[in-house]
Motif scaffolding. Structure first.
Motif, PDB file in Angstrom:
ATOM      1  N   LEU A 551      37.690 -59.240  32.175  1.00 50.74           N
ATOM      2  CA  LEU A 551      37.693 -60.714  32.095  1.00 50.74           C
ATOM      3  C   LEU A 551      38.505 -61.201  30.893  1.00 50.74           C
ATOM      4  O   LEU A 551      39.017 -62.320  30.887  1.00 50.74           O
ATOM      5  CB  LEU A 551      36.253 -61.236  32.015  1.00 50.74           C
ATOM      6  CG  LEU A 551      35.429 -61.059  33.297  1.00 50.74           C
ATOM      7  CD1 LEU A 551      33.942 -61.298  33.027  1.00 50.74           C
ATOM      8  CD2 LEU A 551      35.919 -61.979  34.405  1.00 50.74           C
ATOM      9  N   LEU A 552      38.618 -60.332  29.888  1.00 51.75           N
ATOM     10  CA  LEU A 552      39.417 -60.682  28.703  1.00 51.75           C
ATOM     11  C   LEU A 552      40.880 -60.254  28.850  1.00 51.75           C
ATOM     12  O   LEU A 552      41.666 -60.385  27.922  1.00 51.75           O
ATOM     13  CB  LEU A 552      38.808 -60.029  27.462  1.00 51.75           C
ATOM     14  CG  LEU A 552      37.457 -60.613  27.011  1.00 51.75           C
ATOM     15  CD1 LEU A 552      36.809 -59.726  25.954  1.00 51.75           C
ATOM     16  CD2 LEU A 552      37.638 -62.029  26.476  1.00 51.75           C
ATOM     17  N   GLY A 553      41.224 -59.703  30.027  1.00 49.45           N
ATOM     18  CA  GLY A 553      42.635 -59.404  30.300  1.00 49.45           C
ATOM     19  C   GLY A 553      43.014 -57.938  30.334  1.00 49.45           C
ATOM     20  O   GLY A 553      44.180 -57.600  30.545  1.00 49.45           O
ATOM     21  N   VAL A 554      42.053 -57.037  30.120  1.00 44.66           N
ATOM     22  CA  VAL A 554      42.377 -55.607  30.133  1.00 44.66           C
ATOM     23  C   VAL A 554      42.617 -55.144  31.572  1.00 44.66           C
ATOM     24  O   VAL A 554      41.847 -55.463  32.473  1.00 44.66           O
ATOM     25  CB  VAL A 554      41.235 -54.779  29.490  1.00 44.66           C
ATOM     26  CG1 VAL A 554      41.398 -53.287  29.772  1.00 44.66           C
ATOM     27  CG2 VAL A 554      41.190 -55.023  27.983  1.00 44.66           C
ATOM     28  N   THR A 555      43.695 -54.387  31.769  1.00 42.27           N
ATOM     29  CA  THR A 555      43.973 -53.780  33.078  1.00 42.27           C
ATOM     30  C   THR A 555      44.329 -52.318  32.871  1.00 42.27           C
ATOM     31  O   THR A 555      44.345 -51.826  31.737  1.00 42.27           O
ATOM     32  CB  THR A 555      45.166 -54.473  33.779  1.00 42.27           C
ATOM     33  OG1 THR A 555      46.365 -54.128  33.060  1.00 42.27           O
ATOM     34  CG2 THR A 555      45.011 -55.976  33.829  1.00 42.27           C
ATOM     35  N   GLU A 556      44.690 -51.645  33.988  1.00 43.65           N
ATOM     36  CA  GLU A 556      45.040 -50.215  33.883  1.00 43.65           C
ATOM     37  C   GLU A 556      46.238 -49.995  32.969  1.00 43.65           C
ATOM     38  O   GLU A 556      46.403 -48.910  32.421  1.00 43.65           O
ATOM     39  CB  GLU A 556      45.271 -49.618  35.274  1.00 43.65           C
ATOM     40  CG  GLU A 556      46.482 -50.113  36.037  1.00 43.65           C
ATOM     41  CD  GLU A 556      47.761 -49.377  35.666  1.00 43.65           C
ATOM     42  OE1 GLU A 556      47.686 -48.232  35.212  1.00 43.65           O
ATOM     43  OE2 GLU A 556      48.832 -49.995  35.807  1.00 43.65           O
ATOM     44  N   LYS A 557      47.066 -51.008  32.775  1.00 42.55           N
ATOM     45  CA  LYS A 557      48.238 -50.873  31.886  1.00 42.55           C
ATOM     46  C   LYS A 557      47.811 -50.624  30.430  1.00 42.55           C
ATOM     47  O   LYS A 557      48.590 -50.122  29.621  1.00 42.55           O
ATOM     48  CB  LYS A 557      49.098 -52.141  31.956  1.00 42.55           C
ATOM     49  CG  LYS A 557      49.877 -52.293  33.251  1.00 42.55           C
ATOM     50  CD  LYS A 557      50.851 -53.453  33.165  1.00 42.55           C
ATOM     51  CE  LYS A 557      51.691 -53.584  34.421  1.00 42.55           C
ATOM     52  NZ  LYS A 557      50.876 -53.890  35.623  1.00 42.55           N
ATOM     53  N   ASP A 558      46.599 -51.007  30.106  1.00 45.85           N
ATOM     54  CA  ASP A 558      46.107 -50.812  28.739  1.00 45.85           C
ATOM     55  C   ASP A 558      45.484 -49.427  28.538  1.00 45.85           C
ATOM     56  O   ASP A 558      45.192 -49.049  27.400  1.00 45.85           O
ATOM     57  CB  ASP A 558      45.076 -51.887  28.399  1.00 45.85           C
ATOM     58  CG  ASP A 558      45.677 -53.282  28.509  1.00 45.85           C
ATOM     59  OD1 ASP A 558      46.591 -53.583  27.726  1.00 45.85           O
ATOM     60  OD2 ASP A 558      45.258 -54.045  29.401  1.00 45.85           O
ATOM     61  N   ASP A 559      45.251 -48.712  29.637  1.00 45.34           N
ATOM     62  CA  ASP A 559      44.623 -47.385  29.541  1.00 45.34           C
ATOM     63  C   ASP A 559      45.705 -46.340  29.298  1.00 45.34           C
ATOM     64  O   ASP A 559      46.048 -45.550  30.196  1.00 45.34           O
ATOM     65  CB  ASP A 559      43.850 -47.063  30.829  1.00 45.34           C
ATOM     66  CG  ASP A 559      42.743 -48.069  31.098  1.00 45.34           C
ATOM     67  OD1 ASP A 559      42.264 -48.691  30.143  1.00 45.34           O
ATOM     68  OD2 ASP A 559      42.352 -48.217  32.280  1.00 45.34           O
ATOM     69  N   VAL A 560      46.240 -46.350  28.115  1.00 44.54           N
ATOM     70  CA  VAL A 560      47.360 -45.454  27.792  1.00 44.54           C
ATOM     71  C   VAL A 560      47.147 -44.827  26.411  1.00 44.54           C
ATOM     72  O   VAL A 560      46.342 -45.316  25.617  1.00 44.54           O
ATOM     73  CB  VAL A 560      48.705 -46.226  27.773  1.00 44.54           C
ATOM     74  CG1 VAL A 560      49.110 -46.659  29.170  1.00 44.54           C
ATOM     75  CG2 VAL A 560      48.636 -47.430  26.832  1.00 44.54           C
TER      76      VAL A 560
END
Lengths: 619, 141
Positions: A551-560
């Protein structure tokens, strides 16, 4: 009221000065238990997620769990939770010491603080009575001075205090519990400072109920025997957490020179737990009701890094102010630790920011002009000690670092960003994923950014603990492989997270049999949860916080993992090895029930009883 | 390659020789002082009807006595390690790291843990050399 709980929480609105007790339904306690799990639920249900972390409407929560104050070993913990001013996502940090048990005895399971005081205040809670008092005379004083003054005024009180860094909204400001325990990570001291709350002081003598007193006493004795028999506990008592330095350097765990060098045994030997014990250690110190006593009390008697007798550095600090900045002088680490404690700063993010700056100084990206004439050559502790107060007071170059290494690097631009070693804005703690691929996945997926404590991966992957009764485990895991690690991390998270919701120390979780912890929890609460039920609570916690982050904007792109970690080392046990990020992520997403966007699937949310979150994510 | 029956004097002698011949060990272990005994708990099903006591002694890179001994001698060592036969076998076959086994309570240690951690490279090297010995295990014979 459920057994083990004080039975009420306190809401403090600093804008209007009102302190109001409130209760939480037993059903919610059974589902989220306590600590940061319950904090996350209260945050999701009651507050604006999109508010700036430093805005008055953003809540700060101080939460305990049902085992806190019971006298069971390792249950001194409490969690502080808020939206992080460092990362902009879910922030939490747990702490030992004695504040948690005292808060329970004072009549509260937790405190939720909103608003902003007109002038600096202290929140004082004595035997259930809460009041706000003027703290103008304390503003500007360091953590140690403030704690001493509060204890002079109310002998026996336990304190939570911010220093100048929190007052000045340093993005990695910490909160001190008395003088020896710190809520370090994710910059929650800045949230306290933004509310103009200098300190919380608690004192109480209330008693907590237990569902089965006789059984609890048996389990308490059994736990003490298990601790006596544990080599890990013995190691922690003898050497503190810094026992890891020697072994970790051999195993490829310890980062050197801002994560660019694979091993340096002279460094580790100079900074190790045995060296600390043989040189500056004056005694061991324990949190409330802990027979392990892993905390170090140290004194540097003379020389340029002279200190008073006081709290000594943990392993993480010996990393950030030692191996990471090529400082071989243990007394220098102790002095930096003392300064960070007094100023109220997280030694991990602060040291990581300095290591980053030293790398740029070596490359010439930063010069004496930018650093205000501070020579930031590797290992220059005189400059480090001069820099720390400038960071806390946001003076000159210190102001750049006070924003955190990632924000600072973005201001400089270019290669400066590649030298920041973080996940989701939180600097990596001192465990190298190139030596231990499971830790890499744990960093990628931890809900507060790169973290070694939102799970039990450090213990399971490195072999400090083995719990085949909880989930399928091998006798020995090779660090430099990604094979089988997604499953290990998934289960180790679900169990390790319980430490945060039950509010029991991770080290004690590693030393004790899971059966003993489960049975003690049930003897206190009467909840009657089996292993499956407890592990489901862990999974619910992870998914709830993940949903908040979505909800705060985290997506799979941040899982790095950061570029530096994906660059193989040339030497050491982790040489030539990097985690197989795609494989780890694919397998882990399947286990967690995450979709391609990195969101929990609707059926997973239903299964975990997170329907409110499902509606927020899918409406 | 010659094979040795596990936990016999011949096996101990071969291990001692391996250590004595290792230049790397001599360098790593130059600060080590002290004896280490290994107690193998009985396991009749695995061919170990009685406890076995092994005594090894190390001094600044040199090796001294390596003996099958009695309980009293074993317990006189500076460091006394004990475990079930199966666990010792896992350690000697490098299936389990000895430090991990120690932390998990699968291997028990009496002695100064700080000294062991300080000298962990020495400990690892001694075990690495043990793992190089071709061993006949009683439950596999």
């Amino acid at each position: 009221m459920a057994n083990g709980y004080a039975g009420r929480f306190l809401h403090v609105d600093l804008t209007n000065g009102r302190c109001s007790p409130f209760t939480v339904e037993d059903a919610l306690l059974r589902k989220f238990i306590g600590g940061s799990s319950l904090g996350a639920k209260l945050f999701l249900d009651g507050y604006r997620l999109d508010a700036d972390p430093l805005a008055p409407e953003s809540p700060l929560m101080v939460m305990t769990g049902p085992m806190v104050g019971s006298g069971f070993p390792g249950t001194s913990r409490f969690a502080v939770c808020a939206k992080s001013p460092l990362t902009g996502i879910w922030g939490e940090s747990a702490c030992g010491g004695n504040f948690g048990p005292e808060l329970k005895r004072a009549g509260y399971d937790g405190i939720v603080i909103t608003g902003r005081a007109e002038k600096p205040v202290v929140l004082s809670i004595v035997e259930g009575e809460a009041k706000l008092t003027d703290a103008s005379g304390l503003w500007g004083k360091d953590v140690y001075e403030t704690a001493d003054l509060l204890k002079e005024a109310d002998k026996g009180a336990k304190t939570l205090v911010i220093g100048p860094a929190g007052e000045n909204l340093v993005r990695f400001a910490a909160i001190g519990n008395d003088k020896g325990h710190f809520v370090g990570r994710t910059g929650l001291g800045a949230v306290v400072g933004a509310k103009r709350l200098k300190a919380i002081s608690v004192r109480g003598s209330g008693k907590l109920t237990r569902a089965d007193e006789t059984r609890f006493r048996e389990l308490q004795k059994a736990a003490i025997e298990e601790i006596k028999d544990s080599a890990l506990a013995g190691s922690l008592h003898a050497m503190g957490s810094d026992a890891n330095m020697d072994i970790g350097m051999i195993n490829g765990d310890v980062p050197v020179k801002n994560w660019s060098v694979g091993e340096d045994f002279e460094l580790s030997s100079a900074l190790s737990g045995p060296t600390l014990s043989e040189t500056y250690l004056t005694r061991a110190h324990a949190c409330a009701n802990c027979p392990v006593a892993c905390k170090r009390v140290v004194k540097v008697p003379d020389g340029p890094f002279q200190t008073e007798e006081g709290p000594g550095p943990e392993y993480e600090t010996c990393g950030t102010f030692g191996t990471m900045i090529m400082n071989r002088n243990l007394a220098g680490v102790i002095k930096a630790n003392e300064l960070c404690n007094r100023l109220g700063m997280d030694t991990i993010s602060c040291g990581a920011a300095i290591a980053w700056a030293m790398e740029l100084f070596e490359k010439g990206t930063l010069t004496l002009k930018e650093t205000d004439d501070l020579d930031l050559s590797w290992g220059n502790m005189e400059s480090v000690l001069a820099l720390l107060p400038r960071i806390a007071r946001r003076e000159g170059f210190g102001d750049l670092l006070a924003q955190g290494s990632l924000a600072a690097a973005r201001k400089i631009g270019g290669d400066a960003v590649d030298a920041v070693v973080h996940v989701k804005g939180l600097d990596l703690p001192m465990h190298d994923p190139r030596g231990f691929h499971g830790m890499g996945l744990a960093y990628m997926m931890s809900n507060r950014g790169a973290c070694h404590l939102q799970h039990a991966v450090l213990a399971t992957e490195q072999g400090m603990a083995s719990w085949p009764q909880l989930f399928p485990m091998k006798d020995d895991y090779k660090g430099t492989t990604s094979e089988g690690k997604a499953e290990l991390v998934f289960h180790s998270e679900n169990y390790g997270i319980l430490g945060n919701s039950l509010s029991i120390c991770h080290y004690l979780t590693d030393c004790l049999k899971p059966e003993t912890i489960r049975d003690a929890f049930n003897a206190i609460t009467g909840f009657g949860l089996d292993f499956d039920g407890l592990m489901a609570c862990g999974a619910r916690d992870w998914t709830l916080k993940r949903g908040i982050n979505n909800l705060l904007g985290v997506t799979e792109k941040d899982d790095v993992l950061p570029k530096r970690i994906m660059t193989p080392l040339k030497e050491g046990a982790g040489a030539g090895s990097v985690p197989d990020v795609e494989k780890l992520k694919r397998e882990y997403y399947a286990l967690r029930g995450l979709d391609k966007r990195g969101f929990p699937r609707e059926e997973k949310l239903r299964e975990l009883g997170l329907d409110d979150l499902r509606e927020r994510l899918y409406r | 390659m010659v094979k040795y029956n596990a936990m016999t004097q011949e096996w101990l002698d071969a291990w001692k020789q391996k250590i004595a011949n290792s230049k790397e060990y001599r360098e790593i272990a130059k600060n080590w002082e002290g004896s280490v005994s290994m107690i193998v708990n009985p396991d009749p099903e695995k061919g170990i009807p009685e406890p076995i006591y092994l005594f090894t002694d190390y001094w600044h890179g040199d090796v001294r006595d390596f003996l099958i001994c009695d309980k009293a001698k074993a317990e006189s060592a500076n460091f006394v390690m004990s475990a079930d036969f199966a666990r010792w076998k896992q350690v000697a076959k490098k299936e389990v790291d000895s430090t991990k086994a120690l932390m998990q309570g699968k291997l028990k240690l009496k002695g100064d843990l700080t000294y062991v951690v300080r000298n962990i490279k020495t400990v690892n090297k001694v075990i690495d050399l043990l793992c190089e010995i071709e061993t006949i295990w009683p439950d596999e014979a």
